[in-house]
Every structure is written in structure tokens, then in C-alpha cells.
Design a protein around this motif. Sequence first.
Motif, PDB file in Angstrom:
ATOM      1  N   UNK A  83      15.755   3.177  -3.074  1.00 43.38           N
ATOM      2  CA  UNK A  83      16.576   2.028  -2.684  1.00 43.38           C
ATOM      3  C   UNK A  83      17.041   1.177  -3.860  1.00 43.38           C
TER       4      UNK A  83
ATOM      5  N   UNK B  86       7.070  13.499   5.179  1.00 43.47           N
ATOM      6  CA  UNK B  86       7.533  13.838   6.533  1.00 43.47           C
ATOM      7  C   UNK B  86       8.359  15.133   6.607  1.00 43.47           C
TER       8      UNK B  86
ATOM      9  N   UNK C  26       5.621  -3.157  -3.397  1.00 40.45           N
ATOM     10  CA  UNK C  26       6.211  -2.812  -2.111  1.00 40.45           C
ATOM     11  C   UNK C  26       5.748  -1.425  -1.678  1.00 40.45           C
ATOM     12  N   UNK C  27       5.462  -1.257  -0.399  1.00 34.27           N
ATOM     13  CA  UNK C  27       5.168   0.098   0.071  1.00 34.27           C
ATOM     14  C   UNK C  27       6.491   0.791   0.387  1.00 34.27           C
ATOM     15  N   UNK C  28       6.934   1.663  -0.513  1.00 33.45           N
ATOM     16  CA  UNK C  28       8.241   2.298  -0.340  1.00 33.45           C
ATOM     17  C   UNK C  28       8.071   3.791  -0.102  1.00 33.45           C
ATOM     18  N   UNK C  29       7.961   4.587  -1.191  1.00 33.50           N
ATOM     19  CA  UNK C  29       7.713   6.021  -1.041  1.00 33.50           C
ATOM     20  C   UNK C  29       8.895   6.824  -0.583  1.00 33.50           C
ATOM     21  N   UNK C  30      10.115   6.278  -0.707  1.00 33.51           N
ATOM     22  CA  UNK C  30      11.293   7.017  -0.246  1.00 33.51           C
ATOM     23  C   UNK C  30      11.476   8.326  -1.004  1.00 33.51           C
TER      24      UNK C  30
ATOM     25  N   UNK D  42       5.222  12.622  -5.445  1.00 38.16           N
ATOM     26  CA  UNK D  42       4.253  12.313  -4.388  1.00 38.16           C
ATOM     27  C   UNK D  42       3.766  10.892  -4.574  1.00 38.16           C
ATOM     28  N   UNK D  43       3.204  10.355  -3.501  1.00 39.96           N
ATOM     29  CA  UNK D  43       2.594   9.026  -3.595  1.00 39.96           C
ATOM     30  C   UNK D  43       1.106   9.232  -3.834  1.00 39.96           C
TER      31      UNK D  43
ATOM     32  N   UNK E 237       9.881  -0.208  -7.579  1.00 42.41           N
ATOM     33  CA  UNK E 237       9.498  -1.420  -6.841  1.00 42.41           C
ATOM     34  C   UNK E 237       8.055  -1.363  -6.353  1.00 42.41           C
TER      35      UNK E 237
ATOM     36  N   UNK F 214      12.851   0.407   3.001  1.00 48.49           N
ATOM     37  CA  UNK F 214      12.033   0.791   1.843  1.00 48.49           C
ATOM     38  C   UNK F 214      11.976  -0.344   0.837  1.00 48.49           C
TER      39      UNK F 214
ATOM     40  N   UNK G 118      -0.819   3.230  -4.176  1.00 52.44           N
ATOM     41  CA  UNK G 118      -0.179   4.536  -4.168  1.00 52.44           C
ATOM     42  C   UNK G 118       1.216   4.368  -4.730  1.00 52.44           C
TER      43      UNK G 118
ATOM     44  N   UNK H 253       9.165  10.274  -2.419  1.00 50.67           N
ATOM     45  CA  UNK H 253       8.198  11.272  -1.977  1.00 50.67           C
ATOM     46  C   UNK H 253       8.552  11.784  -0.583  1.00 50.67           C
ATOM     47  N   UNK H 254       9.136  10.884   0.211  1.00 48.75           N
ATOM     48  CA  UNK H 254       9.515  11.254   1.571  1.00 48.75           C
ATOM     49  C   UNK H 254      10.549  12.374   1.573  1.00 48.75           C
TER      50      UNK H 254
END
Lengths: 304, 503
Positions: free
Chosen positions: B465, A239, B421-425, B436-437, B415, A206, B445, B427-428
Motif C-alpha cells: 500500500x 491466503x 501496522x499489521x499489513x502483510x499485503x 513471508x511474515x 509500514x 493494509x 511479524x 506476503x499475501x
Amino acid sequence: MKRRDFLKGCAGGALALGLGSPFGNIGAALAQEAPFPDLVAARGENLPRMFDAALTALGGLSRFIQKGQTVLVKPNMGWAVTPDKAANTNPELLSHIVKNALNVGASRVYVFDNTCDNWASSYRDSGLEAAAKDAGATVAPAHDSGSFQEVVNPGALYLKEVELHELYLEADVIINVPVLKHHGGAKMTAAMKNLMGVVWSRGSLHWSGLDESVPELLLYKKPTLNVVDAMRVMLTGGPRGRGDSQYLACRTLIASADAVACDSACAAIMASAGIAQPGYVFNASQRGLGVSDLATLNVQRLTV
Amino acid sequence: MARRPARFLRWGRAIAGSALLAALVLSFYFPDSSWRFAQYFAKAQFGQILGAVVSLGSAASLALFLFYALLTKVWGRVFCSFLCPLGVAMELVGLLRQKARPLKFRRSPRSFWRALIPALALFLFLMGVTLPFGLLEPFSVFSSKSFWLDVPGLVLALALALAYFKGRAFCNCLCPVGLIFKILARKTRYRLEVGPQCPRCGRCEAACPCHCLDPGEGGVEYERCVLCLRCLKACPNGSLAFRRSAPAQSHSPSPALARASGSAPTSTPALASAFASAPASFPLARRSFLRQAALVAVAGAAIAAPELTRAQTILVPDETPILPPGALSLAHLNAHCSLCHGCVRVCPNGALRPATRGGISLIGKPVLDPYRGFCQYDCVRCAEICPTNALLGISVEMKHYWRIGLVHLRRKECIVVKNGTRCGACAELCPTGAARMEMGPSGREEPTLYRPLCIGCGACQKACPVRPVSPIWVVGRKYQDAMASRPIQNHGADIAMTEDFPF
């Protein structure tokens, strides 16, 4: 002089064999053997039967597993939710693959996942631990950093050192069995993204950006075979899935030795339902880790 | 009575007690497979159900409370060497000591001071200040996790050291549960008594780790007896045995002792005598002084307790901690939690821990630390194991809209915004869609909050992270509550494919 030439020739030949094909030498050897398709997509109502049909088209599971080899079957069981939510791989499919791997002579079959939710609940609630054990697999833990070993990832720009599960490093054959679904961070998760479950420090992926780091999971070692469960595809809220998640009645199974090709087909399915494309599929093909342009591949479409 | 049943009682107690203790320790170390055992064990603890009883929290607790009271009224303090994990552990320590270098005990006279500390702890507990009670309640002593330079560990070490050097001193001098049992066991249907054929050999007195037995003049002071039954083993001819109490002499010291002290303290009111009369050898004036001092101490505690209760609601930490689901509020948790840390032990994600900051009221109470783990969406183990109703038993269904905290975002430190950076942790991991992203001002996003949907589980903070300080974090709610509306459920049919193979 002659002997030196001979040695040079040997070295060159080995290099050519090793690096010549984007699939590595196994892929090259297989490509010469028979006109098997690069990717098979099967539609139907029964995942085990769709798997059988797809594998028959690919030349049988024995093409991928030799007698006495150890096999890792890596499902997505990252979430402590029941199978009807389609956030984890279908337990029937996993059980069927484990049984088939043992039938063609695998010495041992391992199953594990470094889960996102609590590991014990995820193993239990997904129904995958029970399914794998009943089918004869060894279900291994992956919730402790002690099971992982740090390796140098060759040619990596972001994940230069990565901690991989020891069974992923040891297993002779890796069968990657993801479920296709929406993903809040990466847009979509299927074959390549499923390999995050063999990595200990998921945060580093990430941190460096999923589009850039997910393809690098293929650098150290590639799955021998990818089988994507796209029976019922979560379109929103992935997910993990929420109460208001929407689903696509996709009824498809995709199998290929090329994880990038699998993900490319999956991205096309998601695009047909109006979900944006993930960036990592294109990035992976740009870096020569697989083929994302399905037009250049031999794709076989079956209805079971 | 014959010796055979006595031996059976002794060994039966030792084996059953040790088996229960071993099972409890196992369930502490393997909570995933056996936490239910710890749950039932905790809920069967007399000291723990007090919390549920004082708030009339559950009918089962009340019934169990009455059962233990009845049991004690009939047989004495059966609980203390049988079901109390600390009592069993102390018996095992005593056994080791007796094997290595036997101690010889002597009867000690009754003393008012023994009741002082447990009485204060009990009193403060009833007034809603639970820390002293939690540090002395035997199940809590046995099960609580380390906090505050490991004070619970020190208390446990003290109890076991006392067991090694002084016998069961903890049970009669420090244990608040022991005090209640002491009051109940003043008059029992059956009691250990010295029979007429007693040879006065003194072996029972030397064996008694409660210092409450004297085959000569004192007899058995049954309220202090924890039924370890070592005396039964020591008695050479079985003259010491369980006998039905004679109603008149059930508790008064033997006539010889009464004569020696020059008074007959039989008419003392129940509560005052619960603190035990002063040693018989003390002169009368000194004894009355001690009684008055005790009354002053109790009155002082009564005045101080409401102040302490008020203080612990004022002394809230700067940022409200995230309390476990069902804790309702800091005040509710403070008033009920006995610090047994059952919730900390069973949390599958290791997210709960004893608070180490936040003032005298919060220290040792369970709080959720998202950096360690998040509150699992479908899990209510902590609320189920809580024996004192400090965590109300909420259901899994209710947990899905039970808000324990609220998410905050420092957008510029994310970040995705800062580095692209494409992160989205976050929202995951978010189970409710509160994070949400979505397309944001950064042109990408980026994490977007839907705060009314947040239940405060802390999954976003755990997944992020960025360390050491996550730009997305959860602050505990001062008052936990249920969402105004239930989570939206999609009951519609799955969407059909537009073409068979879209590739």
C-alpha cells in the motif's frame, strides 16, 4: 404535554429498538421469536447437507430471506486457483446456497468478488462463476472502480470513507460465504476478512492495519448470515496457497448471523492446529460489533 | 476471362479481408475471451514469422514462410490485400475515397528509391536492430500500442493518409514485407495482363492505386501489384485478366518501352534488380550513379549495423527492466521483437507496456511494470502470442520456477516496521513464499524475504500500500533463468483434527 410525552416515548422506543441489541433490531426481533441457536457448527462429509442441517437448526433460510428480496451471496473467489487448493469457497456449497435462496423466494441472487489475482482468471479457475451461473445467480463484475460507491462509514476510526460495491449497498440480504484458511497478513481469514472483497481500495485496509480496519467493515452494514466453509482448511502459505501448503481435514461448516462469533469459532479451529490467533476478532468484540466469547452464546454442534 | 469470376474475386477479397480485420480488432478489445484469434492471426503474418524464421525458431513458421513464398510465386502478392491487416484497412480507406471523390491514378515509372527505406529496415532487422522494422511492419503498425509520443500511431495515420491521397504507396515505398513480396513476385506463374482486345480506354490505369499499370506501353508491372483488383472492375470488356505467364516475357517491360529507353535491362542480377532499375527516362550515367549510391548505402548499413547491435547491449538502463517471461535477456528481446505488442494487448493484468525509457534499443519493447499489475502466476499468454519468438513459449509449469526478476526490500520504510501496522499485503500475494511474515527485529511479524524462491512476478510490489515508491520492489534479471530446484510440493495427507469441535 401528553402528546409531547407520547412522541418522546415513541422516539425513545425506536432508539431502544435500534441500538438496544448488539445485533441491531432484526436480531432483537429474532431473539424474541424462538430459541434458535446463535451459532451452529456442523461436521460431515458433504457441504450442501451440512448447510441444510445447520440452516434447519437456525430456523431455515426463509428466516433470513423474505419473498421478493434481492440477495447477495459473497463467496471468496479471490484467487486464480482450482477448487482442490481450498483457497476459494467450495463451488458446490455456493451453488447450493444460491439455489436455496431462489427457492425461498429471492427475486435475484448476485455473486461477485473484488479479486486479488486477475479477476477473469479467478472467476473462471475457482469454478465459482460457472457454479453460480448454473444455479441461477447473476455474476457481477467487481474489477472496475465504477461499480463502487464511496460511503461514510459511521463510527469508524480508520476507514472513515470506504468505497463499497453498489450491489453490497443495494442488496436486501447479504449471505457471506467465506472459506476458512491461513492468511499471511492477518493470520486467518474467514467471515469478517471476506468482506474485503466488497471494498474497492483494499490497500487502505493494509495501510491502517488489518487488525484495526477489518472489524470496521461491519460498521456500515452487516451480513445477514455468515456460512463458513471449513471443509479443508489451509494452515500454511495462505491466503493464496503454495505447493507446500499444509491442510487440516476439518470437515466443518459454521453458520451464524454474527460474523464475529463465526470468526471466533474459526480462530479456535486454527488454534487447535497451532496457528496463532488473529487480533481483529477480539478488536471487533471490544467495539461491540459482535460476540467473540462463545461461552456466552447458544452454540449448537451437529454431526451430519 | 469472363467478368463474373473477377467480380467474385474482388468482393470475396473485400469481405473476407474485412471480416478478418474486424475479428482482429474485436480480439484486441476483448482479449479475455478471444485472444487466441489474435494469436493465430499474428502467427500467420508474413512479417512477424520472419523473426521466428531467421532464428530457425519454429518449424511451423518455416513451413508457413515457404507456403507464402510459393503462393506469391504462383499468384503474386495475394497476402497484401487479403491477410495484411494494414492492407485491408488501406483498401477500406481507398473505398471511402473512391465513393467520396474518386482519385485518378497515373502509372509511375519504376524507381530505385522505393526500395531504399524498407531495404534498410529489413537489413537492420536481420542484423538484430528491430526498431525500424517494427515501426514499418504492417501488422506491428496496426497492432502496436502507443509509445514515444505515439510514433506507431503516427505511422498508422501516415499509411492511411497515403491510402487516401496516394493509393497503396505505403506498400511499395515503406513496407519491408512488401519489399520481400516484390522480390518474390517478379516472376509468377499467373499474372494480370492486358489482352489483345484492349480498347486502350485507360480506366484501369486511373483505378490502380499502386501506379503500376498502363494499358499502353508499360503493361502491368506485376511485382508492385497488391491484387486489390480495382482494375478488373474498371475494365469494360474483360481484356485485363489473370493469364498464365509466358516464360520469356514474364517481367521485362513491353518491347515498345525497351525501345524507348534504348536498353533491355533483362540481364540484371536478381538482388540488384530487386531494388528496381532506375527510371527508364534517366540517362545512363545518372542511373549508374544511383546504383553505386545504393551499394554505398547498403555497405554503410552493413558496417553500422553491428555497431548498433553492440550499442544496444551497452545502452542498458540503470535498473534492468523486468522483461516478460521467456524473453531470456535484453539482447534476445532486442534482436527478435517486432514491436507488435501482442503481449501488451493480451496481458490479463495490464502489467506489460511498451518501454518509454532505456535507450533506443529498449524503447517500444514490452516491459513489466508491477505498479500497474503483476505477472499472473498461472498465465503464459504473452509467451504464447509472441509471433517472432522474442518470447520463447514457456509452459505454465515452467513459469512457476522461471525467474524474471528478484525482489528487494527497504525494511525501514515498510509500514510494519515503521508504524507497527499489521499489513502483510506482500506476503499475501506472493505465490512462491519468497515474501513471508515472520518474527523480525522489530518484535513483530514483518516481511521477510526468501530470495531464492522469488520468480520476480511483482505481486508484492503491486500489493504494497505504500506509494509512490514501494519499499518492496522487483528488479528485472539481466538473464532470465530457471531455479536450481523445483518448488517444494506437499504430497502428504491432510492433518487430522484433534477434537471434533475445538470451541
